[in-house]
Design a protein around this motif. Sequence first.
Motif, PDB file in Angstrom:
ATOM      1  N   LYS A 193       0.853  -1.188   0.000  1.00 51.17           N
ATOM      2  CA  LYS A 193       0.000   0.000   0.000  1.00 51.17           C
ATOM      3  C   LYS A 193       0.888   1.237   0.000  1.00 51.17           C
ATOM      4  CE  LYS A 193      -4.050  -1.915   2.326  1.00 51.17           C
ATOM      5  NZ  LYS A 193      -4.912  -1.819   3.521  1.00 51.17           N
TER       6      LYS A 193
ATOM      7  N   ARG B 100       1.562  10.060  -4.262  1.00 50.70           N
ATOM      8  CA  ARG B 100       0.276  10.419  -4.893  1.00 50.70           C
ATOM      9  C   ARG B 100       0.507  11.417  -6.027  1.00 50.70           C
ATOM     10  NH1 ARG B 100      -3.073  10.788   0.680  1.00 50.70           N
ATOM     11  NH2 ARG B 100      -3.604   8.583   0.803  1.00 50.70           N
TER      12      ARG B 100
ATOM     13  N   ASN C  27       1.793   9.689  -9.030  1.00 55.23           N
ATOM     14  CA  ASN C  27       0.685   9.024  -9.696  1.00 55.23           C
ATOM     15  C   ASN C  27      -0.133  10.034 -10.495  1.00 55.23           C
ATOM     16  OD1 ASN C  27      -1.273   7.093 -10.416  1.00 55.23           O
ATOM     17  ND2 ASN C  27      -2.439   7.468  -8.561  1.00 55.23           N
ATOM     18  N   GLN C  28      -0.400  11.177  -9.893  1.00 58.11           N
ATOM     19  CA  GLN C  28      -1.206  12.212 -10.533  1.00 58.11           C
ATOM     20  C   GLN C  28      -0.589  12.696 -11.844  1.00 58.11           C
ATOM     21  OE1 GLN C  28      -1.657  15.673  -8.053  1.00 58.11           O
ATOM     22  NE2 GLN C  28      -3.107  16.660  -9.428  1.00 58.11           N
TER      23      GLN C  28
ATOM     24  N   SER D 153       2.538   5.043 -11.587  1.00 55.29           N
ATOM     25  CA  SER D 153       1.172   4.595 -11.347  1.00 55.29           C
ATOM     26  C   SER D 153       1.193   3.250 -10.642  1.00 55.29           C
ATOM     27  CB  SER D 153       0.424   4.458 -12.671  1.00 55.29           C
ATOM     28  OG  SER D 153       0.390   5.709 -13.326  1.00 55.29           O
TER      29      SER D 153
ATOM     30  N   GLN E 295      -5.071  -2.050  -7.103  1.00 53.21           N
ATOM     31  CA  GLN E 295      -5.903  -1.287  -6.188  1.00 53.21           C
ATOM     32  C   GLN E 295      -6.709  -2.279  -5.361  1.00 53.21           C
ATOM     33  OE1 GLN E 295      -7.992   1.725  -8.339  1.00 53.21           O
ATOM     34  NE2 GLN E 295      -9.186   2.373  -6.590  1.00 53.21           N
ATOM     35  N   THR E 296      -6.889  -1.967  -4.090  1.00 48.03           N
ATOM     36  CA  THR E 296      -7.715  -2.819  -3.248  1.00 48.03           C
ATOM     37  C   THR E 296      -9.185  -2.535  -3.559  1.00 48.03           C
ATOM     38  OG1 THR E 296      -7.890  -1.228  -1.439  1.00 48.03           O
ATOM     39  CG2 THR E 296      -6.006  -2.754  -1.376  1.00 48.03           C
ATOM     40  N   GLU E 297     -10.052  -3.383  -3.041  1.00 45.30           N
ATOM     41  CA  GLU E 297     -11.490  -3.169  -3.242  1.00 45.30           C
ATOM     42  C   GLU E 297     -11.944  -1.844  -2.650  1.00 45.30           C
ATOM     43  OE1 GLU E 297     -13.835  -6.478  -1.951  1.00 45.30           O
ATOM     44  OE2 GLU E 297     -12.674  -7.902  -3.153  1.00 45.30           O
ATOM     45  N   SER E 298     -11.248  -1.409  -1.606  1.00 44.32           N
ATOM     46  CA  SER E 298     -11.615  -0.142  -0.967  1.00 44.32           C
ATOM     47  C   SER E 298     -10.930   1.064  -1.619  1.00 44.32           C
ATOM     48  CB  SER E 298     -11.300  -0.192   0.528  1.00 44.32           C
ATOM     49  OG  SER E 298      -9.925  -0.449   0.727  1.00 44.32           O
ATOM     50  N   GLY E 299     -10.144   0.831  -2.672  1.00 39.49           N
ATOM     51  CA  GLY E 299      -9.551   1.934  -3.424  1.00 39.49           C
ATOM     52  C   GLY E 299      -8.134   2.310  -3.051  1.00 39.49           C
ATOM     53  N   HIS E 300      -7.484   1.565  -2.147  1.00 36.91           N
ATOM     54  CA  HIS E 300      -6.094   1.857  -1.797  1.00 36.91           C
ATOM     55  C   HIS E 300      -5.165   1.447  -2.936  1.00 36.91           C
ATOM     56  CE1 HIS E 300      -7.867   1.719   2.293  1.00 36.91           C
ATOM     57  NE2 HIS E 300      -7.005   2.708   2.492  1.00 36.91           N
ATOM     58  N   ARG E 301      -4.187   2.306  -3.204  1.00 35.98           N
ATOM     59  CA  ARG E 301      -3.208   2.020  -4.253  1.00 35.98           C
ATOM     60  C   ARG E 301      -2.316   0.858  -3.824  1.00 35.98           C
ATOM     61  NH1 ARG E 301      -3.894   7.405  -3.648  1.00 35.98           N
ATOM     62  NH2 ARG E 301      -4.174   8.676  -5.509  1.00 35.98           N
TER      63      ARG E 301
END
Length: 160
Positions: A6, A22, A25-26, A31, A35-41
């Motif tokens: 993470k 971040r 990535n932006q 990149s 991604q986790t199901e909860s949206g964590h990179r």
Amino acid sequence: MERYWKVGYLARITGLTVRTLRFYNQIGLLSPSGQTESGHRLYNEADLARLQQILSLKELGLSLEEVKSVLDSEQISPLEIVNLQMTRIREQIKVQQKLLEQLQHVSRQMQGKAPLAVEDFTQLMQSMKISHEKLVIERRTSWEYRLDALGDFLADDTTE
């Protein structure tokens, strides 16, 4: 089995901030591969290798835009990046070693209460100047390269 990290853990193990990762990535520099199901990179080993290349190129004086361009073009291999960094560090070590030797000489003279010759001071100051000038030259070269790249970019942009 592929390992993933993470963003918070990656920041901790690399010494970077989550904000920096971040931002990378932006701007499309680094990149995450998942991604986790909860949206964590989630970053994998290939992402970690790319991050090492990013940091190496930055240390060599390239801007983030230049780093992205170099990595996206794949004109320089990861091995070449490491070799460039090693060459630069060897040069820095030589300059610093010379300065250290001069300082040690002056220190020995002072400890022995021996009078310092004018040459001792001038050699020390020359070593200090060379160390400083090398840094200034590196910064100037980096800026010149960036200005040239910007000029090329602007020229290409106006011709389209």
